[in-house]
Design a protein around this motif. Structure first.
Motif, PDB file in Angstrom:
ATOM      1  N   LEU A  38       0.797  -1.223   0.000  1.00  0.00           N
ATOM      2  CA  LEU A  38       0.000   0.000   0.000  1.00  0.00           C
ATOM      3  C   LEU A  38       0.834   1.278   0.000  1.00  0.00           C
ATOM      4  N   GLN A  39       2.033   1.201   0.592  1.00  0.00           N
ATOM      5  CA  GLN A  39       2.804   2.431   0.788  1.00  0.00           C
ATOM      6  C   GLN A  39       3.723   2.717  -0.384  1.00  0.00           C
ATOM      7  N   ARG A  40       3.465   2.130  -1.503  1.00  0.00           N
ATOM      8  CA  ARG A  40       4.315   2.317  -2.670  1.00  0.00           C
ATOM      9  C   ARG A  40       4.603   3.802  -2.909  1.00  0.00           C
ATOM     10  N   GLY A  41       5.864   4.096  -3.168  1.00  0.00           N
ATOM     11  CA  GLY A  41       6.229   5.457  -3.533  1.00  0.00           C
ATOM     12  C   GLY A  41       6.749   6.284  -2.376  1.00  0.00           C
ATOM     13  N   LYS A  42       6.359   5.948  -1.150  1.00  0.00           N
ATOM     14  CA  LYS A  42       6.923   6.672  -0.016  1.00  0.00           C
ATOM     15  C   LYS A  42       8.328   6.148   0.224  1.00  0.00           C
ATOM     16  N   GLN A  43       9.230   7.051   0.464  1.00  0.00           N
ATOM     17  CA  GLN A  43      10.616   6.611   0.590  1.00  0.00           C
ATOM     18  C   GLN A  43      11.057   6.558   2.040  1.00  0.00           C
ATOM     19  N   MET A  44      11.967   5.655   2.307  1.00  0.00           N
ATOM     20  CA  MET A  44      12.543   5.564   3.641  1.00  0.00           C
ATOM     21  C   MET A  44      14.046   5.344   3.510  1.00  0.00           C
ATOM     22  N   VAL A  45      14.751   5.661   4.562  1.00  0.00           N
ATOM     23  CA  VAL A  45      16.204   5.480   4.556  1.00  0.00           C
ATOM     24  C   VAL A  45      16.541   4.326   5.490  1.00  0.00           C
ATOM     25  N   TYR A  51      15.130   3.769   0.001  1.00  0.00           N
ATOM     26  CA  TYR A  51      14.299   2.755  -0.641  1.00  0.00           C
ATOM     27  C   TYR A  51      12.869   3.254  -0.720  1.00  0.00           C
ATOM     28  N   ASP A  52      12.138   2.819  -1.721  1.00  0.00           N
ATOM     29  CA  ASP A  52      10.691   2.959  -1.642  1.00  0.00           C
ATOM     30  C   ASP A  52      10.270   2.087  -0.471  1.00  0.00           C
ATOM     31  N   SER A  53       9.315   2.556   0.298  1.00  0.00           N
ATOM     32  CA  SER A  53       9.114   1.981   1.623  1.00  0.00           C
ATOM     33  C   SER A  53       8.775   0.496   1.598  1.00  0.00           C
ATOM     34  N   ASP A  54       8.118   0.039   0.560  1.00  0.00           N
ATOM     35  CA  ASP A  54       7.747  -1.372   0.554  1.00  0.00           C
ATOM     36  C   ASP A  54       8.698  -2.227  -0.261  1.00  0.00           C
ATOM     37  N   TYR A  55       9.664  -1.567  -0.919  1.00  0.00           N
ATOM     38  CA  TYR A  55      10.514  -2.345  -1.820  1.00  0.00           C
ATOM     39  C   TYR A  55      11.665  -2.930  -1.027  1.00  0.00           C
TER      40      TYR A  55
END
Ligand SMILES: Nc1ncnc2c1ncn2[C@@H]1O[C@H](COP(=O)(O)OP(=O)(O)OP(=O)(O)O)[C@@H](O)[C@H]1O
Ligand SMILES: [Mg+2]
Length: 112
Positions: A38-45, A51-55
């Motif tokens: 669901l969180q595709r596109g949100k980025q995290m470190v 990374y994209d948050s779910d990748y």
């Protein structure tokens, strides 16, 4: 017969595997998978990389089982795989037409 496909966190694998062993499930197919939820596109470190948050690499367990064992297996994965944070994964239950053990030709419930 059913196939359970469970996408779980890498770091929950030992716990999920033990929970499954506790209910007598010692066989499954395992593969590393990547995808988006669901969180595709949100980025995290994470460790300095973005990374994209779910990748994030996860594990997919594939379990073939008889119909009556499905609920117990699903409950075991839910309990052992859950952290409560986003990204805990997904469980899919599919109908299976046939399973055949190559060694002796056993089919259906005898083959799982
Ligand atoms: N609808 C979907 N179809 C196929 N694969 C999916 C789907 N949703 C999630 N996945 C796979 O499961 C992985 C983990 O999903 P995730 O746990 O993030 O699901 P979610 O629906 O976003 O729930 P949450 O809000 O808890 O994060 C994804 O990286 C992706 O590989
Ligand atoms: Mg998600």
């Amino acid at each position: 017969m059913k196939k359970i496909e469970a996408i779980i966190r890498l770091n929950r694998f030992d716990i999920v595997r033990d929970a499954l062993a506790d209910i007598g499930v010692k066989f499954f197919t395992l593969q590393e998978v990547k995808g988006f939820g669901l969180q595709r596109g949100k980025q995290m470190v994470y460790r300095g990389s973005v990374y994209d948050s779910d990748y994030i690499a996860r594990l997919q367990l594939n379990i073939l089982t008889t119909d009556e064992k499905v609920n117990g297996i699903v409950d075991a994965i839910l309990e052992s795989g859950r952290t409560g944070e986003i990204g805990d994964g997904k469980i899919v239950v599919l109908d299976v037409n046939q399973v055949i053990r190559i060694r002796n030709g056993e089919t259906a419930d005898h083959a799982v």
